[in-house]
Design a protein around this motif. Structure first.
Motif, PDB file in Angstrom:
ATOM      1  N   GLY A 148       0.843  -1.174   0.009  1.00 40.85           N
ATOM      2  CA  GLY A 148       0.117   0.295   0.108  1.00 40.85           C
ATOM      3  C   GLY A 148       0.747   1.405   0.211  1.00 40.85           C
ATOM      4  N   VAL A 149       1.857   1.271   0.751  1.00 42.57           N
ATOM      5  CA  VAL A 149       2.748   2.416   0.819  1.00 42.57           C
ATOM      6  C   VAL A 149       3.322   2.584  -0.279  1.00 42.57           C
ATOM      7  N   LEU A 150       3.965   1.374  -0.877  1.00 50.70           N
ATOM      8  CA  LEU A 150       4.707   1.645  -2.111  1.00 50.70           C
ATOM      9  C   LEU A 150       3.822   2.028  -3.217  1.00 50.70           C
ATOM     10  N   ILE A 151       2.415   1.778  -3.411  1.00 44.83           N
ATOM     11  CA  ILE A 151       1.629   2.005  -4.212  1.00 44.83           C
ATOM     12  C   ILE A 151       1.382   3.900  -4.271  1.00 44.83           C
ATOM     13  N   ILE A 152       1.378   4.186  -2.957  1.00 43.37           N
ATOM     14  CA  ILE A 152       1.063   5.764  -2.850  1.00 43.37           C
ATOM     15  C   ILE A 152       2.285   6.439  -3.072  1.00 43.37           C
ATOM     16  N   LEU A 153       3.351   5.800  -2.666  1.00 38.54           N
ATOM     17  CA  LEU A 153       4.690   6.733  -3.040  1.00 38.54           C
ATOM     18  C   LEU A 153       5.051   6.641  -4.389  1.00 38.54           C
ATOM     19  N   VAL A 154       4.706   5.778  -5.094  1.00 40.67           N
ATOM     20  CA  VAL A 154       5.177   5.427  -6.498  1.00 40.67           C
ATOM     21  C   VAL A 154       4.304   6.372  -7.153  1.00 40.67           C
ATOM     22  N   ILE A 155       2.952   6.459  -6.939  1.00 41.45           N
ATOM     23  CA  ILE A 155       1.989   7.314  -7.606  1.00 41.45           C
ATOM     24  C   ILE A 155       2.378   8.747  -7.214  1.00 41.45           C
ATOM     25  N   LEU A 179      -6.834   2.807  -2.894  1.00 41.65           N
ATOM     26  CA  LEU A 179      -6.720   1.386  -2.781  1.00 41.65           C
ATOM     27  C   LEU A 179      -5.402   1.140  -2.223  1.00 41.65           C
ATOM     28  N   GLY A 180      -4.498   1.694  -2.512  1.00 36.57           N
ATOM     29  CA  GLY A 180      -3.301   1.737  -1.583  1.00 36.57           C
ATOM     30  C   GLY A 180      -3.427   1.969  -0.144  1.00 36.57           C
ATOM     31  N   MET A 181      -4.227   3.151   0.335  1.00 38.29           N
ATOM     32  CA  MET A 181      -4.643   3.362   1.571  1.00 38.29           C
ATOM     33  C   MET A 181      -5.388   2.385   2.421  1.00 38.29           C
ATOM     34  N   MET A 182      -6.273   1.633   1.430  1.00 42.44           N
ATOM     35  CA  MET A 182      -7.060   0.479   1.845  1.00 42.44           C
ATOM     36  C   MET A 182      -6.119  -0.708   2.117  1.00 42.44           C
ATOM     37  N   MET A 183      -5.030  -0.820   1.244  1.00 39.23           N
ATOM     38  CA  MET A 183      -4.140  -2.178   2.022  1.00 39.23           C
ATOM     39  C   MET A 183      -3.532  -1.733   3.092  1.00 39.23           C
ATOM     40  N   ILE A 184      -3.089  -0.370   3.328  1.00 36.08           N
ATOM     41  CA  ILE A 184      -2.307  -0.213   4.454  1.00 36.08           C
ATOM     42  C   ILE A 184      -3.088  -0.471   5.600  1.00 36.08           C
TER      43      ILE A 184
END
Lengths: 329, 291
Positions: free
Chosen positions: A295-302, B100-105
């Motif tokens: 999740g963190v990786l997704i947000i940081l990458v975006i 979606l990333g927040m949801m995963m976290i």
């Protein structure tokens, strides 16, 4: 000779040959045999993610139904080979065609509408499918799941785990090659134009609904291929596998790896699926945190690296060139 | 007749849960232009906070609920400050994927903090039944219906009649112009995330007594709320609320008089078919794009 090295098609084939060495290395005892299963699973998921990448990366549409369609294909193939006794090749074709037709029907309904509607429509379809997997006992085995076996190719070649791994790699490389050709051909240009400006592409004679439908059908087809491979490689299928979480994992793969990048999809699949399994499990704290890290990786990458991690290599190379040039002066 | 009324009353209760969740999604969509897929997960997290306050700390259920609302507001503000504020330049589709990333976290952190065992959260009003024309409804059910209506009524009053509401509506209709006119759009967006968080935890507290508090307690609610938003259309604040009540009533009627297994699925198919004919939902308008 230089032309041969620069040929992008050959790159894919080289990659395939490289990946095919893995079971041999496992036999030699360089690493655990279970890694073969993990890597094979990663490549299967990469196939489905590649389809989603066509849809999201090239046409800008989000689907949350990938897992549902993949599961449908997995159950169909298991049902055809185990219960009906059809040959693997025939059930592969049927299990890919049927979900694709379902996908096209869903696309006809939801693609007239813009933006986020498709995501929610596919989410609803995926929920309907998951309910079907739970309730249709005779077809899916209900909650206890369905098992399948390693396939026999052409009625003579019985595959074992390594054999199935080679088969998965071969399919992956073929799918990558086809995707590369399509996305650099007329279809890819049309989709790119649509993403840039819908009005302009319409003026150039691109039929929006048709092309969206093609992209969505391709995504469903790739997911179905992945589903068939999954059920014959991992050899079982439960309703709890094909949930929203898996669909989200696919999104994570392509966003982390890189939108519109074929190698990026593979890299993303490796980071999301294989890295937690191969490396993070060794470290006690991180094994629990793999979902959070994704999740963190997704947000940081975006936010900081919107083109995906696959561009990292090019950026590092550029930086390196810059530094070495600077020294030369 | 009495069973029919019973079904309707039940539907109004689930309808108000869906409506609160749908309102929380549309408030964020209108102010930040994000479809918030993490709404259910964040609501689940705060419901766990309430359960923790009640079960482990032994605090009164009403105070625990209040604590949950406070934590949800704080969490909403943190999400806005840490993540959403930095996504102004991000492509709209990528923004949804951030949620979606927040949801995963959240889904990853919750079991580490609260464990994986399903927990129990009691009703706000433990006992008591009211008979309406031969149909029974618990006081808690009535409370849920009316509290939901009260919260939504209050929010709509604020949106339509007050200066704060005007700021929210102008941010929703055009953020850039609103900024030029002196509307503090950053504060408005932050407030929207806080209010949305609070709505999420209220729907969570209402859902909890019907099942147990697990990681997936609000999955069903969120799915129905998202479909309600699509059904009602993205252009108004009240459309999704109406959509949510339609789904609440339609779903229960289909489950009871249609098929007890497939009722919900039949409803989804009906809604998908409805959208073929009205692609922008019940109250939506087609947005004409200028080239």
């Amino acid at each position: 000779m230089k032309k041969l090295i620069k040929n992008p098609h050959l790159h894919f084939i080289f990659l395939g040959l490289l990946l095919m060495i893995v079971p041999k290395l496992a036999e030699m005892g360089l690493f655990k045999v279970s890694y073969v299963t993990t890597l094979g699973g990663t490549f299967i998921l990469a196939i489905a993610a590649l389809g989603l990448n066509i849809l999201l990366g090239f046409s800008g549409l989000v689907s949350l139904g990938t897992a549902g369609f993949m599961g449908l294909a997995a159950y169909l193939s298991a049902y055809f080979t185990v219960d009906l006794g059809l040959s693997f090749e025939l059930s592969l074709i049927l299990a890919v065609v049927i979900p694709t037709i379902v996908g096209i029907l869903v696309g006809l309904v939801s693609l007239k509408i813009e933006g986020i509607y498709l995501a929610i429509a596919t989410l609803a379809v995926s929920e309907i499918l998951r309910k079907t997997f739970e309730e249709f006992d005779f077809f899916t085995g209900g909650f206890s799941g369905k098992t399948a076996s390693y396939p026999t190719l052409l009625g003579t070649y019985e595959l074992d785990r390594a054999g199935m791994y080679y088969f998965v790699v071969a399919v992956l490389i073929i799918v990558m090659l086809i995707t590369y050709n399509m996305m650099n051909g007329r279809l890819g240009r049309a989709l790119n134009a649509m993403r840039g400006s819908e009005a302009a592409s319409q003026a150039m004679g691109v039929n929006l609904l048709n092309h969206r439908l093609i992209a969505f059908a391709l995504a469903t087809m790739y997911a179905s291929i992945a589903g068939v491979l999954y059920v014959h490689f991992i050899k079982y299928s439960y309703p709890s596998i094909w949930t929203l979480k898996l669909s989200l994992d696919f999104l994570a793969m392509i966003v982390i790896g890189g939108l519109r990048s074929i190698y990026g999809t593979l890299l993303g699949a490796f980071i999301v699926f294989a890295v937690p399994d191969l490396f993070l499990k060794q470290i006690p704290f991180f094994s629990e945190m793999s979902y959070v890290l994704n999740g963190v990786l997704i947000i940081l990458v975006i936010i900081f690296y919107p083109n995906g991690l696959i561009n990292m290599f090019a950026d590092i190379k550029r930086l390196f060139n810059k530094l070495s040039k600077g020294e030369g002066k | 007749m009495s069973t029919f009324i019973q079904v309707i009353l039940r539907s109004l209760e689930t309808g108000s849960i869906y409506a609160l969740a749908a309102l929380s999604i549309i408030i964020i969509f209108r102010t930040s232009n994000i479809v918030n897929f993490s709404q259910g997960a964040v609501g689940m997290f705060n419901t766990f906070v309430v359960t923790y306050l009640f079960n482990t700390m032994g605090i009164n259920i009403w105070l625990a609920a209040l604590g949950g609302i406070v934590s949800s507001i704080l969490l909403g503000i943190v999400i806005d400050l840490v993540i959403i504020r930095h996504t102004k330049k991000v492509h709209p589709e990528a923004k949804q994927i951030i949620t979606l990333g927040m949801m995963m976290i959240v889904l990853g952190i919750a079991p580490i903090l609260f464990g994986v065992d399903p927990l129990r959260l009691p009703k706000m009003i433990e006992t008591g039944n009211l008979s309406v024309l031969g149909a029974d409804i618990s006081y808690n059910g009535l409370f849920n219906i009316f509290f939901g209506l009260l919260v939504m009524g209050g929010l709509f009053f604020i949106l339509q009649k007050t200066k704060i509401g005007l700021a929210v509506r102008s941010t929703a209709s055009n953020e850039y112009t609103a900024k030029l006119m002196g509307v503090p759009t950053k504060t408005v967006t932050m407030g929207a995330w806080a209010v949305a968080g609070a709505l999420g935890v209220i729907s969570g507290i209402m859902t909890a007594p019907m099942t147990s508090v697990t990681l997936h307690i609000l999955d069903d609610v969120q799915l129905n709320a998202l479909i309600a938003v699509v059904l009602g259309g993205f252009q108004t604040f009240y459309g999704p609320v109406v959509g949510a009540y339609i789904i609440g009533v339609g779903r229960n009627l289909l489950l009871f008089y249609g098929s007890s297994v497939w009722g919900g699925q039949i409803l989804y198919i009906l809604i998908l078919l409805f959208l073929v004919f009205r692609p922008h939902g019940l109250f939506g308008k087609k947005i004409v794009k200028k080239v």
